[in-house]
Design a protein around this motif. Structure first.
Motif, mmCIF file in Angstrom:
data_model
loop_
_atom_site.group_PDB
_atom_site.id
_atom_site.type_symbol
_atom_site.label_atom_id
_atom_site.label_comp_id
_atom_site.label_asym_id
_atom_site.label_seq_id
_atom_site.Cartn_x
_atom_site.Cartn_y
_atom_site.Cartn_z
ATOM 1 N N ASN A 1 53.903 -33.257 59.163
ATOM 2 C CA ASN A 1 53.657 -33.279 57.932
ATOM 3 C C ASN A 1 53.397 -31.732 57.454
ATOM 4 O OD1 ASN A 1 54.265 -35.548 56.316
ATOM 5 N ND2 ASN A 1 52.395 -36.459 56.806
ATOM 6 N N GLY A 2 53.793 -31.175 56.437
ATOM 7 C CA GLY A 2 53.338 -29.890 55.998
ATOM 8 C C GLY A 2 54.263 -28.787 56.885
ATOM 9 N N GLN B 1 61.965 -36.491 47.946
ATOM 10 C CA GLN B 1 61.029 -37.288 48.485
ATOM 11 C C GLN B 1 59.955 -38.058 47.426
ATOM 12 O OE1 GLN B 1 58.384 -34.908 51.068
ATOM 13 N NE2 GLN B 1 57.212 -36.586 51.428
ATOM 14 N N GLU C 1 62.860 -38.478 53.234
ATOM 15 C CA GLU C 1 61.871 -39.418 53.557
ATOM 16 C C GLU C 1 62.413 -40.750 52.506
ATOM 17 O OE1 GLU C 1 57.819 -39.005 54.245
ATOM 18 O OE2 GLU C 1 57.755 -37.137 54.830
HETATM 19 MG MG MG Z 1 55.391 -34.243 53.980
#
Ligand code: MG
Ligand code: ADP
Ligand code: MG
Length: 251
Positions: free
Chosen positions: A38-39, A87, A169
């Protein structure tokens, strides 16, 4: 045959560099998995390809069949065949799902789609995704559950028939049954129209249904490892630690 080519792409958000030189080529008929903790810039990459104004491309290039994508507006990118299933799909009160979709479809046609054909196609698509029939008349994503929002992105994809689809996602927030419906809809559509796919997901379960031909791992704004479906399995069992170690990355 369509080809999306991204070369040495650098992208900043509010003066902070997020993507630090990403290169990627996707042909129609190929399914690419994009993974990474993530990120680290996965959504940034997809948003920059689609032309979200918050994501500033500072250098590098994106072309679709040799045509410069970076000089196109979001609208032009959509008409050129690019599609992003977001997302976090936006709620748009005041615009019904059917009005939104009909406008989007008409924008890519010489003559408007006859209303009757549109309604039939929309009803069929909503049914394919096992969504409630009143979906067409509701305001876009307003009050939709997380899962309904995700399915609605695939309703849009099925109606718009893009040549390059990016799925961010799309499987998050879906229960097991919904995951199967969404994944099989994407796979069927991909076979039917032969579009290229760039799909972000954290889960092997989703990729097992999608069967990616290529896989990439994005860490700290760079693609650090590439492979195929086996890479997806390796990450599912071993996580990202081995990548951090191999490339001396401090997470
Ligand atoms: Mg993410
Ligand atoms: P991923 O999709 O891989 O989880 P993102 O592309 O969403 O990662 O985010 C990459 C980095 O950019 C993160 O540090 C995130 O906080 C930052 N970022 C993403 N979108 C924005 C935004 N709209 N405004 C400010 N920072 C953002
Ligand atoms: Mg993301």
């Amino acid at each position: 045959m369509k080809e999306l080519i991204i070369q040495d792409l650098h992208v900043s958000i509010e003066d902070k560099e997020i993507l630090k030189g990403v290169s990627l080529a996707i042909k129609s008929n190929e399914i690419h998995a994009l993974m990474g903790p993530n990120g680290n810039g996965k959504s940034t990459l997809l948003s920059a390809i689609m032309g979200h104004p918050k994501y500033m491309v500072t250098s590098g290039s994106i072309t679709l069949d040799g045509v410069d994508v970076l000089s196109m507006s979001v609208d032009e990118r959509s008409r050129a065949g690019l599609f992003l299933a977001m997302q976090y799909p936006q709620e748009v009160p005041g615009v019904t799902n059917s009005d939104f979709l009909r406008a989007a479809m008409n924008a890519r046609r010489e003559t408007p789609i006859p209303l009757f054909s549109f309604i039939k196609e929309m009803e069929k698509t909503v049914k394919d995704l096992e969504m409630k029939p009143d979906l067409a008349h509701r305001f876009l994503n307003e009050g939709f559950s997380g899962g309904e929002k995700k399915r609605n992105e695939i309703v849009q994809m099925k109606m718009l028939k893009p040549s390059m689809a990016m799925l961010d996602e799309i499987d998050s927030g879906l229960d097991v049954d919904a995951l199967k419906i969404v994944a099989s809809s994407v796979v069927e559509l991909q076979k039917e129209i032969g579009c290229g796919i760039l799909a972000v997901s954290h889960y092997e379960r989703f990729y097992q249904l999608l069967k990616p031909t290529h896989a990439h791992v994005l860490v700290d704004g760079k693609i650090v490892v590439e492979g195929n479906e086996e890479l997806v399995t390796k990450i599912d069992t071993e996580g990202y630690d081995w990548i951090y170690k191999e490339f001396n990355i401090v997470p």
